[in-house]
Design a protein around this motif. Structure first.
Motif, PDB file in Angstrom:
ATOM      1  N   LYS A 128       0.881  -1.302   0.029  1.00  0.00           N
ATOM      2  CA  LYS A 128       0.024   0.120  -0.051  1.00  0.00           C
ATOM      3  C   LYS A 128       0.988   1.308  -0.114  1.00  0.00           C
ATOM      4  O   LYS A 128       1.801   1.211   0.594  1.00  0.00           O
ATOM      5  N   LYS A 129       0.543   2.139  -0.846  1.00  0.00           N
ATOM      6  CA  LYS A 129       1.263   3.625  -0.817  1.00  0.00           C
ATOM      7  C   LYS A 129       0.748   4.099   0.363  1.00  0.00           C
ATOM      8  O   LYS A 129      -0.131   4.237   1.193  1.00  0.00           O
ATOM      9  N   ILE A 130       1.907   4.850   1.000  1.00  0.00           N
ATOM     10  CA  ILE A 130       1.900   5.666   2.374  1.00  0.00           C
ATOM     11  C   ILE A 130       1.937   7.003   2.048  1.00  0.00           C
ATOM     12  O   ILE A 130       2.673   7.780   1.287  1.00  0.00           O
ATOM     13  N   ALA A 131       1.303   7.805   3.031  1.00  0.00           N
ATOM     14  CA  ALA A 131       1.097   9.243   2.965  1.00  0.00           C
ATOM     15  C   ALA A 131       2.496   9.669   3.428  1.00  0.00           C
ATOM     16  O   ALA A 131       3.111   9.027   3.906  1.00  0.00           O
ATOM     17  N   THR A 132       2.646  10.979   2.926  1.00  0.00           N
ATOM     18  CA  THR A 132       4.115  11.414   2.902  1.00  0.00           C
ATOM     19  C   THR A 132       4.351  11.687   4.581  1.00  0.00           C
ATOM     20  O   THR A 132       5.571  11.303   4.826  1.00  0.00           O
TER      21      THR A 132
END
Length: 280
Positions: free
Chosen positions: A39-43
């Motif tokens: 899953k892509k992670i928020a900055t």
């Protein structure tokens, strides 16, 4: 013995066989399912993740950055740039995210400064505490990246994270077909500062895709800054003029790919790249 089939029985059998045939055809022509990606992670969360395995390497009055890449019982292994340790004879101190300090020993320096060398070094320290380690991965096309480290310039330091600074997410503009001298190969559009050398270049899934260490030149730019290991100029290998190539290359910061670290790692470390299906 005479067997009688009713029209209803034949119809049911026909439907059943047709269903089996269509199912088999669908399996042959249906597109393969895409891999399940981490899953892509928020900055903000990405920076918090990096803080767990990014360490400061202190040597005298200066410092650089390192990355925890393995734990075997109480022994931690970390990677940094060879130039962070170059010409340093004093003891190395590793400071972890919880402000604990440990004396580290140099395991190997991969000949930084030599034409065929790589700007990487591996250190180890002992601790009974449990620290997370980075997951290594190969950079994939169009993935955005973040650079992380401990800059020496207080004007760019994030004091909320003990001096750790995370850049915004940026693009990879060039992945050279072969590495330059010192192993640099990934060119990305982010500015790094003194002290961040040896820090992680993360994809937006929190995986380590490179080790940062070569920023934009601050002195007169010339083509001999960008040379392949065989001595040939990178500017002459790109599909643009040499002048345009030099402007392009010097506008980027550079990192050594994680797969180079995996390839160079000594026997017994067992460093591996994570598959796309695995996440952290």
């Amino acid at each position: 013995m005479k067997v009688n089939f009713s029209f209803k029985t034949v119809s049911i059998l026909s439907i059943f066989l047709t269903t089996l045939l269509l199912s088999a055809l669908y399996q042959n022509i249906a597109p393969a399912r895409p891999p399940i990606l981490p899953k892509k992670i928020a900055t903000k969360q990405l920076c918090q993740t990096a803080a767990k395995f990014t360490v400061k390497i202190i040597s005298g009055e200066s410092w650089g950055t390192g990355i925890l890449v393995q734990k075997q019982e109480n022994i931690y292994t970390l990677v940094t740039n060879g130039h962070v340790l170059k010409d340093k004879t004093e003891k190395f101190i590793v400071e972890t995210g919880d402000s604990q300090q440990y004396q580290a020993s140099l395991l190997v320096n991969f000949h930084h400064g030599q034409i065929t060398g790589n700007d990487l070094a591996i250190l180890q320290f002992n601790s009974p505490k449990n620290y997370p380690i980075a997951g290594l991965a190969k950079w994939e096309n169009e993935e955005r990246v973040m650079a992380v480290g401990f800059p020496t310039d207080v004007n760019v330091t994030n004091s909320n994270n003990g001096g750790l600074t995370c850049t915004k997410l940026g693009n990879v503009s060039e992945y050279l077909a072969k590495p330059m001298q010192s192993g640099y190969q990934i060119g990305y559009q982010l500015t790094i500062f003194n002290g961040m050398s040896g820090g992680p270049l993360l994809n937006n899934r929190g995986q380590l895709v490179g080790i940062i260490g070569m920023g934009e030149p601050i002195i007169f730019v010339n083509p001999d800054i960008y040379l392949y290991k065989d001595g040939s100029r990178v500017t002459e290998s790109l599909a643009i003029s040499s002048e345009e190539a030099l402007d392009f290359l010097s506008s980027l910061s550079w990192a050594i790919p994680s797969e180079t670290l995996v390839y160079l790692s000594p026997s017994g470390l067992e460093l591996n790249l994570e598959s796309l299906e695995s996440g952290r």
